[in-house]
Design a protein around this motif. Structure first.
Motif, PDB file in Angstrom:
ATOM      1  N   THR A   9     -13.398  42.635   5.846  1.00  0.00           N
ATOM      2  CA  THR A   9     -12.964  43.399   4.191  1.00  0.00           C
ATOM      3  C   THR A   9     -13.647  42.492   3.118  1.00  0.00           C
ATOM      4  O   THR A   9     -14.101  43.115   2.240  1.00  0.00           O
ATOM      5  CB  THR A   9     -11.513  42.904   4.131  1.00  0.00           C
ATOM      6  OG1 THR A   9     -11.047  42.254   5.109  1.00  0.00           O
ATOM      7  CG2 THR A   9     -10.776  44.553   3.854  1.00  0.00           C
ATOM      8  N   LEU A  33      -4.983  41.963   1.304  1.00  0.00           N
ATOM      9  CA  LEU A  33      -4.992  43.340   2.052  1.00  0.00           C
ATOM     10  C   LEU A  33      -4.252  43.323   3.356  1.00  0.00           C
ATOM     11  O   LEU A  33      -3.282  43.907   3.593  1.00  0.00           O
ATOM     12  CB  LEU A  33      -6.486  43.901   2.134  1.00  0.00           C
ATOM     13  CG  LEU A  33      -7.114  44.872   0.904  1.00  0.00           C
ATOM     14  CD1 LEU A  33      -8.361  45.240   1.064  1.00  0.00           C
ATOM     15  CD2 LEU A  33      -6.159  45.959   0.311  1.00  0.00           C
ATOM     16  N   PHE A  75      -5.602  48.301   7.941  1.00  0.00           N
ATOM     17  CA  PHE A  75      -5.739  47.243   6.766  1.00  0.00           C
ATOM     18  C   PHE A  75      -5.280  46.093   7.374  1.00  0.00           C
ATOM     19  O   PHE A  75      -5.817  44.909   7.495  1.00  0.00           O
ATOM     20  CB  PHE A  75      -5.222  47.557   5.679  1.00  0.00           C
ATOM     21  CG  PHE A  75      -6.110  48.102   4.594  1.00  0.00           C
ATOM     22  CD1 PHE A  75      -7.033  47.930   4.085  1.00  0.00           C
ATOM     23  CD2 PHE A  75      -5.449  49.612   4.135  1.00  0.00           C
ATOM     24  CE1 PHE A  75      -7.923  48.504   3.173  1.00  0.00           C
ATOM     25  CE2 PHE A  75      -6.062  50.189   3.148  1.00  0.00           C
ATOM     26  CZ  PHE A  75      -7.216  49.726   2.836  1.00  0.00           C
TER      27      PHE A  75
END
Lengths: 329, 312
Positions: free
Chosen positions: B147, B188, B139
């Motif tokens: 993302t 994130l 991530f």
């Protein structure tokens, strides 16, 4: 070992603790059996790495990740703790058995005032309110001999000296009135005078409150004055067990003799200190038969090929082919 | 402790003065100039000179610098000659949107990283800890635009749960729905970074003897995590969060452009392209001020949390 016939507070039977290393499981502590009765102090003695701390951790249910008890029984006040659920065992800790460890500064949370830490377990167990909790904290700190305890409740661990921190750590362990205290090298990080004071404190608690103490140390000289019985551990096995007087006067196992020989004596300064040749073996590579044989001055061929027999009587025994002073027992 | 606060505040003031000065000279060092952006690159030198005189740009740099300070202290940020509106007004319009996005993402990231970090610290030697560590790298490395587009594809196009971009104008519900995906997108990678750092701190704390002492007293793992480990592991984490505020803002710029979300980042990007110097310098200043503030708050929080600092 039981002399009164009453059930012992702690009974350990054929305990084996294993650890994993590179995918294989190795027994590190094997065939450990002993008992402690209320109000007695049992000393577990051995060099660093012999498995004595691991034994203590197993008794507390606090084995590090990767280690497990895979054989034997631990009976705490008649309850077989290895069969308890994690939560039930957790509830016994603190209430039935308390623990004190080596480094008293690290053992205390640096960012909580000590009174909160001292009574934390008691607060949760007995639901004390703030006033009662502070009173209990004061009572505990006075019990372990912290001077002017009333004015020190709100202090933080770093504001105490090493010896005082260990007293505070003992207070933490006693918060829920346990009947057994596991003290794992509690004096090792302290200077000699403080060591003696902490030992006196433990002795007083043992005498006045009927506390049973498992005192783990590498230093035999600490044992002489206060312990009732001595267990000697070498390379994960018990090699000798006996009442402290009998042990000090006529130790059976050459390893015990070697440990005793490494203590300076005031009454016989002309005796040279002896040390033990070599290093204790790694659990990954324990020698066959008698594990002390490679370092033992009395070893014969049989020691390296046959498991040593148990010698002595039920109150003072050792595992050895060539015990030192059996003829006088 | 008061001496520490005074010392820390004076550091902030000095940083502010340096910031204001730096922004002033950086803007003046950029090629072109306001006159060219207003009149176009083909403007005659006479027209440029006249406009510069009118705007006071022909005066000595020291005088301009003084005026810049006076205006700032009076709270005047200038006039955007591109958007034909006062910069304060412009920032006022865009700031709350960016604050909603950035603060939303910041709070979500802190929450996620505290939970994930504690679990990771507790599981340090187990498979679960390694899985978390792997996910953190994944991530952390995923760019915001990737993302963002992935989330839009899943939640807007496939599931049709959330709007793919823009801002909601009607009511709080619509606003929150429009915020959800940008906040998640920004949170994130930030949580991945935060939780990796906090997880490391938590692991260190779990190795401390006081955790063993706590277990030996029969305290529950929940209590050990929340009362003991968290308290000690959170201090360096607070510093990190303070330091990461500008990074969060930069991530916000990308997020705002992916979601076509008209916030300060979007405005910064536009004004850089349009050579809208007053707006550009005002936003740069604002980011700088937020950074200084973030660090100040982190340090003050830290001194409250650390009993040893408090007592000295």
């Amino acid at each position: 070992m039981s002399e009164t016939g009453a059930a012992p507070l702690l009974a350990v039977q054929h305990l084996r603790v294993s650890g994993r290393h590179e995918g294989r499981t190795f027994p590190i502590v094997e065939e450990v059996s002993f008992e402690i009765e209320a109000g007695r102090m049992l000393a577990l003695v051995g060099e660093s790495g012999c498995g004595k701390s691991l034994t203590a951790a197993a008794l507390l249910g606090l084995l590090p990740w990767g280690f497990a008890v895979d054989q034997g029984r631990i009976l705490l006040d008649g309850q077989e703790v290895l069969r308890l659920s994690r939560t039930d065992w957790r509830r016994l800790r603190g209430r039935l058995v308390g623990a004190v460890f080596q480094n008293p500064l690290a053992a205390l949370n640096p960012s909580l005032p000590i009174w909160k830490q001292v009574v934390e377990a008691a607060e949760l167990s007995f639901g004390l309110d703030r006033r009662a909790a502070r009173a209990r904290a004061l009572e505990l700190l006075e019990l372990v001999g912290v001077p002017e305890a009333g004015s020190r409740l709100d202090d933080y661990p770093h504001q105490f000296s090493g010896g005082m921190r260990q007293r505070v750590a003992i207070a933490l362990a006693l918060a829920c009135d346990p009947r057994l205290l596991v003290a794992d090298e509690p004096t090792t990080a302290l200077d000699l005078i403080t060591q003696a004071e902490i030992l006196k404190l433990l002795h007083r608690l043992q005498r006045d409150r009927g506390l049973a103490i498992l005192f783990i140390t590498h230093d035999l000289s600490l044992v002489a004055e206060y312990a009732d019985e001595v267990l000697v551990m070498y390379a994960g096995r018990l090699v000798e067990c006996g009442g402290v007087r009998a042990f000090l006067d006529r130790s059976l196992h050459p390893y015990s003799q070697a440990l005793l020989g490494a203590i300076p004596r005031l009454d016989a300064p002309e005796l040279r200190l002896t040390d033990i040749e070599g290093l204790p073996p790694s659990p990954l590579d324990y020698p066959p038969a008698c594990r002390f044989a490679p370092r033992c001055p009395r070893a014969i061929d049989r020691c390296r090929s046959e498991e040593p027999p148990r010698v002595g009587d039920s109150r003072h025994w050792a595992y050895c082919h060539r015990p030192c002073s059996l003829e006088t027992v | 402790m008061w001496a520490m606060i005074v010392r820390r505040l004076s550091v902030s003031v000095v940083s502010l003065i340096l910031l204001v000065t730096l922004v002033f000279f950086m803007i003046h060092a950029t090629p072109g100039g306001p006159a060219y952006s207003i009149l176009g690159s083909h403007a005659s030198p006479q027209a440029v000179a006249a406009l510069n005189r009118q705007m006071g740009l022909d005066r000595p740099l020291s005088v301009q610098y003084g005026i810049w300070w006076i205006h700032l202290l009076e709270g005047r940020l200038g006039y955007s000659y591109i958007q034909h509106v006062g910069v304060s007004h412009l920032i006022g319009t865009y700031l709350d949107r960016t604050l909603a996005l950035d603060l939303g993402a910041l709070s979500l990231s802190i929450l996620i990283s505290l939970v994930v970090g504690l679990v990771q610290g507790y599981w340090a030697e187990r498979l679960g800890g390694r899985v978390i560590g792997f996910l953190q790298i994944v991530f952390y490395a995923m760019p915001v635009f990737f993302t963002g587009i992935l989330l839009i594809y899943v939640f807007s196009i496939r599931l049709n749960w959330l709007p793919p971009g823009g801002i909601g104008h009607h009511g709080w519900g619509a606003r929150l729905r429009h915020l959800a995906l940008p906040v998640l997108t920004l949170a994130l990678p930030v949580s991945a970074g935060f939780s990796r750092y906090f997880g490391h701190q938590a692991r260190e704390e779990y190795r401390q003897d006081y955790v063993r002492t706590a277990r030996a007293r029969g305290l529950s793992e929940w209590r050990i995590a929340t009362r003991h480990v968290l308290r000690n592991a959170v201090r360096p984490f607070v510093t990190l969060v303070g330091m990461m505020i500008p990074v969060l803002f930069v991530g916000g710029v990308l997020t705002e452009s992916v979601f076509n979300y008209p916030g300060l980042g979007w405005l910064l990007w536009r004004s850089a392209l349009d050579q809208d110097y007053p707006t550009l310098s005002a936003i740069t200043l604002l980011i700088g001020v937020l950074t200084i503030l973030g660090n100040l708050i982190a340090d003050l929080l830290n001194s409250i949390l650390d009993v040893r600092v408090r007592y000295e």
